[in-house]
Enzyme design. Structure first.
Site, short mmCIF file in Angstrom:
data_model
loop_
_atom_site.label_atom_id
_atom_site.label_comp_id
_atom_site.label_asym_id
_atom_site.label_seq_id
_atom_site.Cartn_x
_atom_site.Cartn_y
_atom_site.Cartn_z
N THR A 1 77.63 34.82 64.43
CA THR A 1 76.70 35.94 64.59
C THR A 1 75.44 35.52 65.32
O THR A 1 74.97 36.20 66.23
CB THR A 1 76.33 36.52 63.21
N HIS B 1 44.08 19.50 72.60
CA HIS B 1 43.23 20.62 72.99
C HIS B 1 43.45 20.93 74.47
O HIS B 1 43.55 20.02 75.28
CB HIS B 1 41.76 20.26 72.75
N LYS C 1 66.56 37.49 70.81
CA LYS C 1 65.35 36.88 71.39
C LYS C 1 65.30 37.08 72.89
O LYS C 1 64.23 37.22 73.47
CB LYS C 1 65.28 35.39 71.04
N VAL D 1 69.39 47.52 57.12
CA VAL D 1 68.99 47.46 55.71
C VAL D 1 69.44 46.16 55.05
O VAL D 1 69.43 46.04 53.83
CB VAL D 1 69.53 48.67 54.93
#
Length: 470
Positions: free
Chosen positions: A42, A449, A52, A276
């Site tokens: 699946t 950073h 995605k 669901v």
């Protein structure tokens, strides 16, 4: 009838099954894997990967549409875009096909024999497979059940016509003008937001008081804000009742709903996407022949994925929550090593979970409330992306990173984040929990950073009482 024998037989080539087979093959275990469909299960074929891909395409289209509408501040100008969903789906299918071939190649490389067909268990050592060329009997010393799960179907909204599951939603040829989503969990909101970005008018019907109930309200607040910006109508406390017509899709169908205040309403819906939940696939392959102990709908397993019958293991969705591909993969790898004679057991502090909504959600370990219930006093550090330079340059200021730790020794118990692209922080969160990190460990690690990962360090500093950038 053909017969073959092996040391390890795996039923199902989803993420858990194929990883188990590959690892067993690497360890020199004579392995056979049986799969009715394509390798990957699946997740690869009609779940994680294709969803995605569709979500990414929807995001790109929405960005261009926003710029074309004059709502962008980056100084970019483009003409009004159009979306050909048929081509988008073809692109998605191409990715899936490449990964299918990749999995098949890895199984072959590991010297795993793949049998295409539907497996039926005869007893604890024997399986019969219906293949295109006839029946084949496989006898094995050890059997792994990795049959996965399937979408839950509502009796008053059976799949067919305008009523679709996530599988059909990922293969539509055109964007529905109106889409009703029944179920406000992660699957419903991921796909609902994607279709809203592609131009659908989306209504989410959720029986519970709020959507995404598996996450705390603070974590989901940025998602609810984005739903409003996309024009998605959310109906909490509402119950779907059925369709007003049974005509062809897109020909005047409407979803019948009982609202939170007990009134009846009709929601225009070219398509009704039912999300669901999922249930374990425990029927149709002979579970009744081996009579395994169950926990509700799921197969009961121990910390080595052993079932109540010697020599039979079970992994993945068929064994219960959390129904996550990476959990199944970890279980599969472990079982392969156990069958090969290694000493292994399931000892996981945390299994990260991601919701690919806009913005994304990541959780690992305990929530603040769960941690308080378990240990009492805790320290919580939270750092907003509004104070993160990288997030600002990506127009992703909504969201935050949050760390939950013990108050006495600062052991990290849980980490959560919501924000643009935070799914990629899941690895760091999981690693910190598995390594038994304390707040000082995270705060003392130099984070590059400018990155959103700095929010992780700053959250730890905040919990210690000396955040630097807020």
């Amino acid at each position: 009838m053909k017969e073959i024998s092996c040391k390890l037989l795996i039923i199902g080539a989803g993420p858990g099954g194929y990883v188990c087979a590959i690892r067993a093959g690497q360890l020199g275990v004579d392995t056979v894997i049986v799969e009715f469909g394509k390798p990957g299960g699946t997740c690869l074929n009609v779940g994680c990967i294709p969803s995605k891909a569709l979500i990414h395409a929807a995001e790109e289209f929405a960005k261009i549409a926003q710029i074309a509408g004059g709502k962008d501040l980056l100084g970019i100008a483009v003409a009004q875009p159009t979306l050909d969903l048929t081509k988008t789906v073809a692109w998605k299918d191409g990715i899936v096909s490449r990964l299918n071939s990749g999995v098949a190649g890895l199984l072959k490389k590991a010297k795993v024999k793949t049998v295409q067909g539907w497996a039926t268990v005869r007893d604890g050592k024997t399986v019969e497979v219906e293949t295109e060329t006839g029946s084949q009997v496989i006898r094995a010393e050890a059997v792994v059940i990795a049959t996965g799960s399937v979408p839950v179907e509502l009796p008053f909204l059976p799949f067919g016509g305008p009523v679709i599951s996530s599988t059909e939603a990922l293969a539509l040829s055109e964007v529905p003008k109106t889409l009703a989503v029944v179920g406000g969990g992660y699957i419903g909101l991921e796909l609902g937001m994607a279709f809203a970005k592609m131009g659908s008018h989306v209504t989410v019907v959720e029986a519970l008081p709020r959507v995404l109930t598996q996450y705390d309200a603070e974590l989901t607040r940025p998602v609810l804000k984005r739903l409003g910006e996309l024009g998605v109508e959310v109906m909490p406390g509402a119950k779907a009742k059925g369709l007003s017509t049974q005509g062809q899709a897109g020909k005047g169908d409407a979803l019948l709903v009982e609202t939170a205040d007990g009134k009846n309403a009709k929601i225009a819906a070219d398509r009704v996407l039912v999300t669901v939940g999922r249930k374990p696939l425990t029927e149709g392959w002979g579970l009744e022949q081996i009579d395994l102990d169950m926990v509700g709908k799921f197969i009961r397993i121990d910390d080595q994925c052993r079932t109540s019958m010697r020599g039979i293991y079970a992994i993945g969705d068929v064994t219960g929550e959390p129904m996550l591909a990476h959990r199944a993969m970890a279980q599969g790898e472990m079982v392969a090593e156990i069958v090969a004679g290694h000493k292994r057991s399931w000892d996981k502090r945390a299994i990260p979970a991601i919701c690919f909504t806009d913005p994304e959600l990541v959780t690992a370990g305990l929530s603040p409330d769960e941690a308080k219930t378990l240990v009492g006093e805790v320290k919580i550090g939270q750092f907003p992306f509004a104070a993160n330079g990288r997030a600002m340059t990506k127009q992703g200021e909504d969201g935050f990173v949050r760390i939950v730790a013990r108050a006495d020794n600062h052991l990290v118990l849980g980490i959560q984040a919501v924000g643009q692209g935070v799914s990629e922080l899941a690895a760091a969160f999981g690693l910190a929990l598995e390594m038994g990190a304390r707040l000082e460990d995270i705060a003392g690690t130099i984070h590059a950073h400018p990155t959103q990962g700095e929010g992780f360090q700053e959250a730890a500093l905040k919990a210690l009482g000396h955040a630097l950038h807020i």
